[in-house]
Design a protein around this motif. Structure first.
Motif, PDB file in Angstrom:
ATOM      1  N   ASP B 467       0.827  -1.213   0.000  1.00 34.55           N
ATOM      2  CA  ASP B 467       0.000   0.000   0.000  1.00 34.55           C
ATOM      3  C   ASP B 467       0.862   1.264   0.000  1.00 34.55           C
ATOM      4  N   LEU B 468       2.128   1.087  -0.325  1.00 33.18           N
ATOM      5  CA  LEU B 468       3.011   2.259  -0.366  1.00 33.18           C
ATOM      6  C   LEU B 468       3.253   2.731  -1.794  1.00 33.18           C
ATOM      7  N   GLU B 469       3.327   4.059  -1.921  1.00 33.49           N
ATOM      8  CA  GLU B 469       3.749   4.618  -3.204  1.00 33.49           C
ATOM      9  C   GLU B 469       5.154   5.165  -2.988  1.00 33.49           C
ATOM     10  N   LEU B 470       6.129   4.568  -3.694  1.00 31.26           N
ATOM     11  CA  LEU B 470       7.516   4.988  -3.497  1.00 31.26           C
ATOM     12  C   LEU B 470       8.012   5.768  -4.697  1.00 31.26           C
ATOM     13  N   ARG B 471       8.449   6.998  -4.419  1.00 30.94           N
ATOM     14  CA  ARG B 471       9.026   7.808  -5.496  1.00 30.94           C
ATOM     15  C   ARG B 471      10.543   7.734  -5.357  1.00 30.94           C
ATOM     16  N   VAL B 472      11.193   7.223  -6.376  1.00 28.81           N
ATOM     17  CA  VAL B 472      12.639   7.039  -6.278  1.00 28.81           C
ATOM     18  C   VAL B 472      13.360   7.828  -7.364  1.00 28.81           C
ATOM     19  N   ALA B 473      14.595   8.162  -7.090  1.00 26.14           N
ATOM     20  CA  ALA B 473      15.450   8.810  -8.082  1.00 26.14           C
ATOM     21  C   ALA B 473      16.833   8.190  -7.994  1.00 26.14           C
ATOM     22  N   VAL B 474      17.485   8.106  -9.154  1.00 23.40           N
ATOM     23  CA  VAL B 474      18.831   7.544  -9.214  1.00 23.40           C
ATOM     24  C   VAL B 474      19.699   8.498 -10.015  1.00 23.40           C
ATOM     25  N   THR B 475      20.842   8.834  -9.477  1.00 21.73           N
ATOM     26  CA  THR B 475      21.746   9.680 -10.245  1.00 21.73           C
ATOM     27  C   THR B 475      23.190   9.293  -9.958  1.00 21.73           C
ATOM     28  N   SER B 476      24.073   9.671 -10.860  1.00 20.00           N
ATOM     29  CA  SER B 476      25.496   9.388 -10.660  1.00 20.00           C
ATOM     30  C   SER B 476      26.303  10.514 -11.274  1.00 20.00           C
ATOM     31  N   GLY B 477      27.477  10.716 -10.742  1.00 25.62           N
ATOM     32  CA  GLY B 477      28.274  11.885 -11.131  1.00 25.62           C
ATOM     33  C   GLY B 477      27.792  13.030 -10.254  1.00 25.62           C
ATOM     34  N   LEU B 478      28.727  13.745  -9.646  1.00 26.23           N
ATOM     35  CA  LEU B 478      28.309  14.691  -8.615  1.00 26.23           C
ATOM     36  C   LEU B 478      27.684  15.963  -9.175  1.00 26.23           C
ATOM     37  N   ALA B 479      27.982  16.300 -10.434  1.00 22.92           N
ATOM     38  CA  ALA B 479      27.301  17.456 -11.039  1.00 22.92           C
ATOM     39  C   ALA B 479      25.801  17.138 -11.153  1.00 22.92           C
ATOM     40  N   ASN B 480      25.488  15.884 -11.482  1.00 15.57           N
ATOM     41  CA  ASN B 480      24.082  15.475 -11.537  1.00 15.57           C
ATOM     42  C   ASN B 480      23.477  15.406 -10.143  1.00 15.57           C
ATOM     43  N   ALA B 481      24.266  14.917  -9.197  1.00 17.21           N
ATOM     44  CA  ALA B 481      23.780  14.834  -7.814  1.00 17.21           C
ATOM     45  C   ALA B 481      23.377  16.219  -7.319  1.00 17.21           C
ATOM     46  N   LYS B 482      24.182  17.200  -7.682  1.00  8.76           N
ATOM     47  CA  LYS B 482      23.900  18.576  -7.264  1.00  8.76           C
ATOM     48  C   LYS B 482      22.517  19.006  -7.774  1.00  8.76           C
ATOM     49  N   LYS B 483      22.219  18.659  -9.026  1.00  6.02           N
ATOM     50  CA  LYS B 483      20.907  19.025  -9.595  1.00  6.02           C
ATOM     51  C   LYS B 483      19.774  18.379  -8.808  1.00  6.02           C
ATOM     52  N   VAL B 484      19.947  17.090  -8.490  1.00  6.02           N
ATOM     53  CA  VAL B 484      18.898  16.374  -7.758  1.00  6.02           C
ATOM     54  C   VAL B 484      18.706  17.000  -6.372  1.00  6.02           C
ATOM     55  N   LEU B 485      19.828  17.249  -5.680  1.00  5.81           N
ATOM     56  CA  LEU B 485      19.730  17.798  -4.330  1.00  5.81           C
ATOM     57  C   LEU B 485      19.094  19.186  -4.337  1.00  5.81           C
ATOM     58  N   GLU B 486      19.450  19.992  -5.330  1.00  5.33           N
ATOM     59  CA  GLU B 486      18.860  21.329  -5.415  1.00  5.33           C
ATOM     60  C   GLU B 486      17.356  21.244  -5.664  1.00  5.33           C
ATOM     61  N   SER B 487      16.957  20.264  -6.495  1.00  4.12           N
ATOM     62  CA  SER B 487      15.523  20.161  -6.795  1.00  4.12           C
ATOM     63  C   SER B 487      14.739  19.675  -5.575  1.00  4.12           C
ATOM     64  N   VAL B 488      15.396  18.888  -4.728  1.00  2.83           N
ATOM     65  CA  VAL B 488      14.739  18.451  -3.486  1.00  2.83           C
ATOM     66  C   VAL B 488      14.675  19.628  -2.500  1.00  2.83           C
ATOM     67  N   LYS B 489      15.786  20.365  -2.442  1.00  3.75           N
ATOM     68  CA  LYS B 489      15.871  21.502  -1.515  1.00  3.75           C
ATOM     69  C   LYS B 489      14.823  22.562  -1.819  1.00  3.75           C
ATOM     70  N   SER B 490      14.638  22.814  -3.107  1.00  3.92           N
ATOM     71  CA  SER B 490      13.701  23.874  -3.486  1.00  3.92           C
ATOM     72  C   SER B 490      12.251  23.412  -3.366  1.00  3.92           C
ATOM     73  N   GLY B 491      12.063  22.112  -3.129  1.00  2.25           N
ATOM     74  CA  GLY B 491      10.701  21.604  -3.019  1.00  2.25           C
ATOM     75  C   GLY B 491      10.092  21.248  -4.363  1.00  2.25           C
ATOM     76  N   GLU B 492      10.868  21.441  -5.432  1.00  2.00           N
ATOM     77  CA  GLU B 492      10.369  21.123  -6.774  1.00  2.00           C
ATOM     78  C   GLU B 492      10.110  19.627  -6.920  1.00  2.00           C
ATOM     79  N   LYS B 493      10.969  18.813  -6.296  1.00  2.00           N
ATOM     80  CA  LYS B 493      10.822  17.358  -6.406  1.00  2.00           C
ATOM     81  C   LYS B 493      10.622  16.731  -5.034  1.00  2.00           C
ATOM     82  N   LYS B 494       9.842  15.674  -5.010  1.00  2.00           N
ATOM     83  CA  LYS B 494       9.660  14.920  -3.769  1.00  2.00           C
ATOM     84  C   LYS B 494      10.000  13.456  -4.038  1.00  2.00           C
ATOM     85  N   TYR B 495      10.962  12.950  -3.309  1.00  2.00           N
ATOM     86  CA  TYR B 495      11.331  11.544  -3.437  1.00  2.00           C
ATOM     87  C   TYR B 495      11.321  10.901  -2.059  1.00  2.00           C
TER      88      TYR B 495
END
Lengths: 165, 582
Positions: B467-495
């Motif tokens: 009964d769980l809905e899991l939102r996952v993201a996968v990234t590699s390379g730290l320039a990409n990691a930075k994008k993911v973290l920024e999108s989580v920080k700004s609230g744009e993405k929820k994982y």
């Protein structure tokens, strides 16, 4: 390669801090922001020590190394403050053939600093300059607005002594 | 695709509009040498090795950046071209520290190869001013010897563009230009994350890993030590490259034989510890979801990523899984359960990790990595794939002709889920397999989570598990990691769960892997070729879910009790702390 952190303690006033923050906020996100940011920072602080460059890096969200790389590429930027007494040794052609190179080297040794640097007590800074138009007096150096000509290395101690107190 | 007609060395070709001369020649099967050029990240046309003649043009042009045009006639092997390349090489050599005999890159140096190809006969043809630099060996994982640097800036591009870090760059100008850190600080004193991507980008011996093989040889020769080795998941599909095998070849059997011949008391598999990591990490994740813990939870297997998080995104430290990495879990289990089982004093067990990674050297020296206590390190030495290859060479083992053999038990037993840890998305998929099984009581039969595979910069998926809905993201390379973290920080993405690997493509493309020349980086996708070997390995295994690993089940039964138990936390978990951004 020698560590280029300035030995002179860094002081910042709230006013300077605020001026820099404002400039960085305006520039952040624009293309080519680093050059104007460094120019502004140097205008505010007179030089670009690590403390200032760290503020620029954080403010523009770019690596400190990128800031440092640009600041050491362009001769318009200085990493060291100017001293209370700014010594400029002319390395123009006439002075150079008359031995200003040895004066410059001797001053480095006496002051314990490299060209472009400032002594730890903030008293003397040393720079090389090009022709100041006093070739008749070659070799020439200036300390602030005082001009000294027809020098030999042995004259330097007496000259420096005048500014020691 | 729009095409243009050109001639290369007199023969006509039709090539896509917008191609560079380098790419066009590649279509025609003609190799143009490069030195500074790295596709997408270092297209600066600086080194002038790739120069070619364009008929009618005043000067030679740089093939790596010069676009083709209709009717263009190109000469890639004219005397003028050869002469120019040779002069360029002689000029590079005029400030190069030509200690090729003792250089770690002898044989794999791109400069050395070009000098041979272009018949440079006098390495001291140009003599002039030469600046000598001190070697910077302050970092735990690598050293920089600027005396061998040719200023191609490939390392700078890897650090700032691939990884978005930029702790190294060109300082000063003109003849004094050198690559270094801000304010000429040592690499050991700045916010370098030890990923080693600069090392695999370097064409010469200017940057290399710290060689820790002497310590391993010493332990192997010490009869009082029980010396065991673990090999990370990705090593089995990359070690072969060091012995001229095709990229992505699975050499597990030969690797195990080679390690046994080197004299290790037992040859074990980090895949075992990867399975253990999944059991602990899936437990931790389910607990966080059910009890309102910090989400998204972020994986902690990649020490380069962990170090990046500590330096640059300390606000995400609570999100990092508290699980030690598989390398460290292996060492922790070896010096507790295994020591007990074998009747050995943990002090006498010497654990060697063979890792795709230079940050693993740093990781072994982190705080709180001593499950046996008394300052006994979980892992004694971590060596890279390259160092293992050199050990095999030095021991005179004919790798290509070795018979296959199998890992020892129990720490060599693993599932397919452990294998795919070596590729981006693998940890996520392995965790999902176990979480899905546990949350649905085994009803969810899904094994392959295709959505999180592949080399895309950022992969996202939503799974309905129980009964769980899991939102996952996968990234590699730290320039990409930075994008993911920024999108989580700004609230744009929820994982809910994020996998981050420090190196682009994950461990298969780690900074400790065999060095491939730029032409391979530019025209093949190393990440995909190597990862394919791991996914094939996974598909061929009988057991593909970590919690089904019988050795893991035995370990819990005999030692830890339940996953996430107090004892498991003591031995298998750790903590992180904020580090300076500068």
């Amino acid at each position: 390669m020698a560590n280029k952190k300035s030995a002179v303690p860094f002081n910042v006033t709230p006013e300077q801090e605020q001026k820099l923050n404002q400039a960085l906020q305006e520039l952040k996100g624009t293309r080519g922001a680093l050059m104007p940011a460094l120019q502004k920072a140097q205008e505010i602080f007179g030089y670009l020590p690590i403390e200032v460059q760290q503020r620029v890096a954080l403010g523009l969200d770019i690596p400190l190394e990128e800031v440092y790389g640009v600041s050491t590429f362009y001769s318009q930027f200085t990493l060291n403050p100017k001293g209370q007494y700014k010594i400029s040794v002319c390395l123009g052609t006439a002075c150079y053939v008359k031995g200003s190179g040895s004066l410059y080297e001797a001053l480095k040794e006496k002051l314990g600093i490299d060209g472009g640097e400032c002594t730890e007590d903030g008293k003397f800074s040393l720079d090389a300059c090009r022709c100041i138009g006093a070739c008749g007096l070659a070799p020439v150096l200036t300390i602030n607005d005082d001009v000294y000509g027809r020098l030999i290395v042995d004259d330097l101690d007496d000259i420096l002594a005048k500014y020691q107190n | 695709m729009d095409m243009v007609n050109i001639k290369i060395n007199g023969a006509p070709y039709s090539v896509p509009v917008g191609s560079t001369i380098l790419e066009a020649a590649r279509y025609a099967g003609i190799h143009i040498p490069t030195l500074c050029f790295l596709k997408d990240i270092n297209e600066i046309g600086a080194c002038r090795i790739c120069v070619v003649e364009v008929v009618g043009a005043k000067n030679l042009v740089g093939a790596c950046v010069y676009p083709v045009a209709e009717g263009m006639q190109i000469l890639t092997s004219s005397p003028k071209v050869f002469e120019s390349r040779k002069r360029t090489l002689e000029l590079i050599l005029s400030t190069h520290d030509k200690k090729c005999l003792t250089c770690v890159r002898a044989g794999s140096c791109e400069l050395q190869r070009l000098c041979r190809e272009f018949k440079v006969e006098d390495e001291n043809y140009y003599q002039g001013e030469d600046i000598r630099y001190e070697v910077d060996d302050t970092a735990v994982h690598m050293y920089r010897d600027n005396n061998k640097c040719i200023l191609c800036r490939r390392c700078v591009a890897a650090c700032s563009k691939l990884q978005g870090i930029g702790v190294i760059g060109p300082n000063d100008r003109g003849f004094k230009t050198h690559i270094g850190c801000a304010f000429e600080q040592n690499l050991g004193d700045v916010a370098c994350v030890s990923c080693g991507q600069c090392i695999v980008a370097c064409p010469t011996g200017a940057i290399a890993e710290k060689d820790d093989t002497d310590e391993v040889w010493k332990a192997l020769a010490d009869p009082s030590k029980h010396v065991i080795v673990q090999t990370a998941p990705s090593i089995r599909v990359t070690l072969g490259e060091a012995f001229e095998m095709p990229i992505g070849t699975n050499v597990t059997g030969k690797m195990v034989s080679a390690l046994r011949r080197l004299g290790f008391n037992a040859v074990y598999d980090t895949d075992f510890a990867a399975d253990l990591t999944i059991v602990e990490e899936a437990t931790e994740f389910i607990e966080r979801v059910k009890n309102g813990g910090a989400l998204p939870m972020i994986t902690s297997c990649s020490p380069g990523w962990v170090e990046y998080c500590e330096h640059y995104y300390p606000e995400f430290i609570p999100n990092l899984s508290s699980c030690k990495s598989p390398q460290q879990m292996f060492g922790a289990v070896a010096k507790t359960w295994y020591a007990q089982k074998m009747g050995l004093d943990p002090k006498d067990i010497f654990v060697v990790g063979v890792m795709p990674c230079t940050a693993k050297k740093f990781e072994t020296k982190r705080e709180d990595q001593s499950a046996a206590g008394e300052g006994i390190a979980d892992v004694d030495v971590a060596i890279t794939t390259r160092e293992l290859a050199r050990m095999i060479e030095r021991a005179g083992i004919n790798f290509a002709h070795l018979p296959d053999s199998e890992f020892d038990t129990p720490l060599g037993i693993s599932t397919g889920a452990g294998s795919i840890f070596g590729a981006t998305g693998g940890v996520m998929e392995a965790a999902l397999r176990t979480a899905a099984d546990w949350l649905t009581g085994g009803e969810m039969k899904k094994i392959n989570f295709e959505e999180v595979r592949g080399v895309a910069a950022i992969k996202e998926a939503t799974y309905h598990i129980g009964d769980l809905e899991l939102r996952v993201a996968v990234t590699s390379g730290l320039a990409n990691a930075k994008k993911v973290l920024e999108s989580v920080k700004s609230g744009e993405k929820k994982y809910d769960f994020i996998e981050i690997m420090g190196c682009p493509g994950g461990c298969v493309n780690g900074g400790g892997q065999p060095v491939q020349p730029a032409e391979v980086h530019n025209f093949y996708d190393l990440r995909a070729l190597r990862a394919a070997g791991l996914y094939a390995d996974d598909a061929g295994k009988a057991l593909r879910k970590s919690h089904e690993n019988p050795a893991i089940q035995e370990l819990y039964k005999e030692f830890f009790g339940e996953p996430g138990s107090h004892k498991a936390h003591e031995v298998l978990h750790t903590h992180y702390s904020e580090r300076s951004r500068f």
